[in-house]
Every structure is written in C-alpha cells, then in structure tokens.
Design an enzyme around this catalytic site. Structure first.
Site, PDB file in Angstrom:
ATOM      1  N   GLY A 241      -8.742 -17.905  -5.099  1.00  0.00           N
ATOM      2  CA  GLY A 241      -7.468 -17.257  -4.820  1.00  0.00           C
ATOM      3  C   GLY A 241      -6.764 -16.781  -6.080  1.00  0.00           C
TER       4      GLY A 241
ATOM      5  N   LYS B 104     -14.945  -9.125 -18.197  1.00  0.00           N
ATOM      6  CA  LYS B 104     -16.319  -8.855 -18.624  1.00  0.00           C
ATOM      7  C   LYS B 104     -17.282  -9.315 -17.542  1.00  0.00           C
ATOM      8  CE  LYS B 104     -15.221  -9.487 -23.477  1.00  0.00           C
ATOM      9  NZ  LYS B 104     -15.417 -10.275 -24.669  1.00  0.00           N
TER      10      LYS B 104
ATOM     11  N   HIS C  54      -5.573   2.694 -17.456  1.00  0.00           N
ATOM     12  CA  HIS C  54      -4.874   3.799 -18.109  1.00  0.00           C
ATOM     13  C   HIS C  54      -5.051   3.679 -19.612  1.00  0.00           C
ATOM     14  CE1 HIS C  54      -3.062   4.662 -14.255  1.00  0.00           C
ATOM     15  NE2 HIS C  54      -2.742   3.379 -14.152  1.00  0.00           N
TER      16      HIS C  54
END
Length: 193
Positions: free
Chosen positions: A137, A161, A110
């Site tokens: 995990g 990245k 967002h």
C-alpha cells in the site's frame, strides 16, 4: 502515427489533440461508472477501460487513471482501493499481481529546467510489473521502472529503478533489502520488514 500513438510510445505529443482528449474522456466516463455504481459489472467496465484485462482479475473502486487504453492487466491480478495510474505511456501488469491500496504508478515526468515546465513538457516512459509481484500500500512506482517477477515492494516504498526478480525492496528511494528464495513463508517476510 496519431498523437495518442505518439504519447503511448513515449514520443513528444500534443495533449490537446482530439484523439488524446477522446480516450481521456472515455476513461473518465468508465471510471465514473466503476467508482460510483456498486451494482455495475466491474469486469465488463474494466474490459472496456483497459487495453487488456485478464480473466479473474479484479479492481476495487475507487480506481483512477488518465487513459486506461495504455494499461494491460494479466490474469488473476488484484488492485486494491485507491490505486492511481498516470498512464501516459504503457503500463503492463502481469498475472497474479497484488497491488495494495493507494499505490501509485507514474509514467510521465517533467524536465528539471523550469522554462520547459512552463510549456508543460512531459516525458513518458512505460512501467512493467512482471508476474507474481506484490506491491504494498501507498508504494510509488516511477516512470521507466520494471519490477521483476515474484518481487515484493514494501508499503510506502518509492521505486525509481528497476527491481530484479525475486527481490524485496523498501524505502524512499527503494533499496534492495534482500533476495527472496523459493517457497518463502509469510513469516520470513514479516521478520525482515
């Protein structure tokens, strides 16, 4: 191009469009069967849920996603319990990939501008996980990231990245710890963690 295709391609889309809601509803129904019926044929359900689901691949319930049809999983790939995929854009997972418990893959994000967030503006970018990757995990893979072939993402890493092939990354945000060599033994990896 309908609204679901726009979403899948990373374009602006209407999340309340009937075709978007229909795919999401179908995913919820299939996940309910997969997650709550130990006697269900998981392979059959995964082939119905995902865009592609390779031979000898396995998803350990519970598993969570939003659409399913934006996810492609290669052959002999294993997703451990609790994996969550926010798959508004495409997620491509290669062959022989291991994904640890509670790993999270997020294709949407967002804006930083709160006024845009008030309108639920969402930007979606695909995630690509190449062949022979191991994701530990509780790792988080963020939108637009490619994890290169044969790489290892340590447990609890946050990958923001691209990760080059044959690389061990760890931390939050994830950083390169070192490059991996051919025929690396498990003992060598343990010493570096």
């Amino acid at each position: 191009m309908n609204e679901f295709d726009k979403m899948r391609a990373g374009h602006s889309y209407d999340p309340k469009a009937p075709e978007v809601l229909a795919v999401s509803q179908q995913a919820r129904e299939l996940m309910a069967q997969l997650n709550h019926n130990p006697h269900a044929d998981g392979g059959m359900l995964c082939r119905a849920l995902f865009d592609q689901f390779g031979e000898a691949s396995y998803v350990t319930p519970p598993f969570y996603c939003e659409f399913g049809k934006t996810v492609s999983i290669g052959q002999s790939t294993f997703l451990n319990m609790g994996v969550t995929m926010l798959d508004n854009a495409e997620i491509h997972i290669g062959n022989n990939v291991l994904i640890g418990p509670n790993a999270q893959l997020y294709t949407p994000s967002h804006p930083l501008d709160y006024r845009q967030r008030r309108n639920w503006v969402t930007i979606c970018k695909p995630i690509i996980i190449e062949d022979d990757v191991w994701i530990g995990g509780q790792a988080v893979i963020c939108q637009g990231v490619t994890i290169g072939a044969r790489s290892v993402v340590a447990a609890n890493a946050t990958v923001t990245k691209d990760v080059p092939p044959d690389t061990l990354v760890a931390g939050s945000p994830a950083k390169i710890i070192r490059h991996l060599t051919e025929n690396e033994s498990r003992e060598d990896i343990k010493r570096d963690d």
